[in-house]
Design an enzyme around this catalytic site. Structure first.
Site, PDB file in Angstrom:
ATOM      1  CG  HIS A 144      -6.318  -1.853  -1.831  1.00 18.95           C
ATOM      2  ND1 HIS A 144      -7.287  -2.749  -1.474  1.00 18.95           N
ATOM      3  CD2 HIS A 144      -5.178  -2.324  -1.244  1.00 18.95           C
ATOM      4  CE1 HIS A 144      -6.777  -3.698  -0.705  1.00 18.95           C
ATOM      5  NE2 HIS A 144      -5.492  -3.458  -0.556  1.00 18.95           N
ATOM      6  CG  HIS A 167      -1.775  -1.151   1.456  1.00 24.45           C
ATOM      7  ND1 HIS A 167      -2.316  -1.497   2.683  1.00 24.45           N
ATOM      8  CD2 HIS A 167      -2.251  -2.070   0.572  1.00 24.45           C
ATOM      9  CE1 HIS A 167      -3.082  -2.572   2.554  1.00 24.45           C
ATOM     10  NE2 HIS A 167      -3.044  -2.954   1.278  1.00 24.45           N
ATOM     11  CD  GLU A 196      14.505   4.100 -12.636  1.00 26.78           C
ATOM     12  OE1 GLU A 196      15.278   3.171 -12.842  1.00 26.78           O
ATOM     13  OE2 GLU A 196      14.280   4.568 -11.514  1.00 26.78           O
TER      14      GLU A 196
END
Ligand code: 2HA
Ligand code: ZN
Length: 272
Positions: free
Chosen positions: A209, A140, A168
């Site tokens: 989430h 998370h 990158e």
């Protein structure tokens, strides 16, 4: 029999979990990590006696006989390094694919993470793309979650913002990022939706989430997550401010071409 806690992949697994905790990716009991172990190597460390049989409520026949180390449900990443035998477990998928046979760990009567079916579905999907895939990792990280609150969840738009924000990124994940809208977690549906995305992507963002990532190694899965998380942090630092500079589609293409990755870019994602 040698001590399982001296087995290098288990040591690395525990170190990885502590690192994720200290980075703030796994508050309380948030997050979970599963990794396929090498059965031949394990013979020196485990007698393979089944301690308990735990139903997995999902048909994992395609993984029958595979042995996983996995984090426990309700367990805190913070505590894993201090009491691994309580907070993580080693399980073998039963021959009929319906159960996990506990071989070590979860010694307080606990069981694997509520997201284990989602992990197994992702392992199944990912092994069809890359038979060497071993790791599925969920956590998370704050900046990933924040960006899913303010940015479009369209996969192409989300990926391109990320690619343009940090040089990158297109090299680290040229296939892009999968993105799922908010869904109820711990359910078969989110597991199936994640596994479906894993056919195309090694990273799947769960809106508001967290993130799921996979890899051949802990480093690969973790490296994907930390690259996405850092880039979301840069995005969040700049969001709402005047944007004066960005990486163009031509420049993104030149990066992919320089690293011979241009064939992994989805058709139509770069306007060149
Ligand atoms: O417990 O992160 O998604 C953990 C979770 C559920
Ligand atoms: Zn979660």
């Amino acid at each position: 029999m040698k001590n399982i806690l001296d087995y290098a992949p288990i040591k690395e697994y525990i170190r990885n979990i502590s690192n994720m905790y200290r980075l703030g990716y796994d508050e309380r009991n948030g997050g979970n990590v599963s990794m396929i172990l090498n059965k031949d190597e394990l013979k020196e460390y485990l007698d393979f006696k089944v301690i308990r049989v735990i139903p997995i409520n999902f048909d994992a026949t395609e993984l029958a006989g595979e042995v996983f180390v996995v984090t426990g449900t309700g367990k805190y990443f913070k505590n894993v390094e201090y009491d691994p035998e309580r907070n993580i477990g080693i399980v073998r998928i039963s021959k009929d694919g319906k159960n996990a046979e506990l071989l070590w760990g979860f010694n307080d009567g606990g069981k694997f993470t509520s997201e284990f079916p989602a992990h197994l579905m992702s392992h199944i999907a990912r092994r069809k793309i890359n038979p060497n895939n071993k790791v599925v990792m969920h956590c998370h990280p704050a900046n990933i979650i924040a960006m899913t609150i303010t940015h479009s969840l369209d996969e192409k738009e989300f990926t391109k913002t990320i690619w343009r924000t940090n040089t990158e990124c297109i090299v680290v994940f040229p296939e892009g990022l999968g993105v799922l809208p908010w869904e109820l977690c711990g359910t078969p549906k989110i597991g199936m939706d994640t596994a479906e995305k894993m056919k195309d992507y090694r990273v799947v963002i769960w809106a508001i989430h967290g993130v799921f990532a996979c890899g051949e190694t802990l480093d690969e899965a973790f490296g994907l997550i930390e690259t996405v998380e850092k880039t979301c942090e840069i995005y969040n630092l700049c969001n709402g401010k005047e944007i004066l500079n960005t990486i163009t589609d031509e420049q993104l293409y030149s990066l992919a071409k320089f690293w011979n990755l241009e064939n992994l870019i989805k058709p139509g994602w770069l306007d060149i």
